[in-house]
Design an enzyme around this catalytic site. Sequence first.
Site, short mmCIF file in Angstrom:
data_model
loop_
_atom_site.label_atom_id
_atom_site.label_comp_id
_atom_site.label_asym_id
_atom_site.label_seq_id
_atom_site.Cartn_x
_atom_site.Cartn_y
_atom_site.Cartn_z
N LYS A 177 5.58 -11.28 15.27
CA LYS A 177 4.53 -11.74 15.99
C LYS A 177 3.98 -13.03 15.19
CE LYS A 177 1.61 -10.11 12.85
NZ LYS A 177 0.80 -10.85 11.73
N ASP A 192 0.24 -3.08 12.69
CA ASP A 192 0.99 -4.05 13.72
C ASP A 192 2.34 -3.44 14.50
OD1 ASP A 192 -0.45 -6.08 12.64
OD2 ASP A 192 1.09 -6.75 11.30
P1 ATP Z 1 1.75 -7.48 7.25
O1 ATP Z 1 0.99 -8.54 7.80
O2 ATP Z 1 1.94 -6.35 8.43
O3 ATP Z 1 1.51 -6.88 5.83
P2 ATP Z 1 4.05 -9.23 6.80
O4 ATP Z 1 4.68 -9.88 7.91
O5 ATP Z 1 3.25 -9.82 6.02
O6 ATP Z 1 3.23 -7.82 7.48
P3 ATP Z 1 6.40 -7.25 6.17
O7 ATP Z 1 7.57 -7.97 6.08
O8 ATP Z 1 6.33 -6.61 7.33
O9 ATP Z 1 5.15 -8.29 5.94
O10 ATP Z 1 6.21 -6.26 4.93
C1 ATP Z 1 5.24 -6.33 4.00
C2 ATP Z 1 5.81 -5.45 2.86
O11 ATP Z 1 6.20 -3.98 3.50
C3 ATP Z 1 6.89 -5.88 2.04
O12 ATP Z 1 6.28 -6.44 0.92
C4 ATP Z 1 7.92 -4.72 2.05
O13 ATP Z 1 7.78 -4.34 0.32
C5 ATP Z 1 7.31 -3.50 2.77
N1 ATP Z 1 8.27 -3.05 3.82
C6 ATP Z 1 8.58 -1.79 3.80
N2 ATP Z 1 9.71 -1.64 4.91
C7 ATP Z 1 9.95 -3.07 5.19
C8 ATP Z 1 10.92 -3.49 6.12
N3 ATP Z 1 11.79 -2.75 6.92
N4 ATP Z 1 11.01 -4.95 5.96
C9 ATP Z 1 10.31 -5.52 5.31
N5 ATP Z 1 9.27 -5.11 4.74
C10 ATP Z 1 9.09 -3.79 4.42
#
Ligand code: ATP
Length: 332
Positions: free
Chosen positions: A15, A146
Amino acid sequence: MTLPGERVVVRAPAKINLALRVGALEDDGYHDVVSVYQAVSVFEEVSATLPRDGVSGVTVSVRGTGAASTPLDSSNLAVRAALLLAERAGVPADVALSIRKTAPVAGGMGGGSADAAAALLACDLLWGTGATREELVEMGAELGADVPFALVGGTALGLGRGDRLTPVLGRGEFHWVLALADEGLSTPAVYRERDRLVAAGAPAEALDPDVPAPLAQALRAGDAAALGPALVNDLQAAACSLRPSLQRVLDLGRDHDALGGLVSGSGPTVAVLVRDRSAALELAVALTASGLASDVRRVTGPVHGARQVDPVPTSPFHPSNTPPTGPIDTIR
Ligand code: ATP
């Protein structure tokens, strides 16, 4: 009935936030937010396979964008999703999960949440647990703010922590250029920086629990030129303060006549809105040449939420079949 070796593949979208308004810090340590999500054509893919006889528990392997920095233990959101569904449905948590990541890790695009959403649906189909859409959304909300949106997709208003969703009426397709960064930004660190900036004098506005009016009008009309100036993110100043190069990406978009642009969620992904496909190509070339982004993607939104897809061929030469990291020890 599902047999050992059988496989279910689900894709769930990442998203961007068209609006992210952040309220006061609540007693539970979370900020109340008003978020308008749009699902974009960056899909995470989770395949769930029933282990062969005699093998039990959850295993996980990851390939694709940021695979090396994705956890392979029980903190992986897809693993947590499988364990939660098994517990709620009262079935054994036996599944081999394989994740193909396209969204950046810690990129502000909810990639981990999309993995959780895809794993929930994939395991539900594999195990025949027959959870309703509402039950999956409820479990999703327990896993992360999310996750419900990645199940639902489209464009939606999220209240509370972002997980109380209402679809937003709209028409048309919007063209975005995404500037990705190699290194993620920690969401809690961006919120802390935002709280510091607010305490230092930046205005803290009262939250209106609705889609901001100019944004709602632009979406209803499918008017990209009106959507550009209506984009808003209360975390943008904090993300740019921690990562000043993000402002240069936004400036570059403006210099190339983009309709608007903003940091997505807590960043560091920057989403730039453009008129059409050809404007997207032109900006993507300029962004790539600037060296300001580690990767540049042309995407569209809104797209659908988590859905089952046909399994991809397992040829080692298929681009999605680069060697995965993991699986690690079985997680029970
Ligand atoms: P948000 O804004 O919801 O925190 P984001 O898009 O910034 O999300 P994500 O890639 O969703 O970040 O992940 C945030 C953290 O979650 C990562 O630093 C990682 O350590 C942990 N994590 C747990 N499972 C996963 C996964 N399947 N893929 C990516 N990161 C994951």
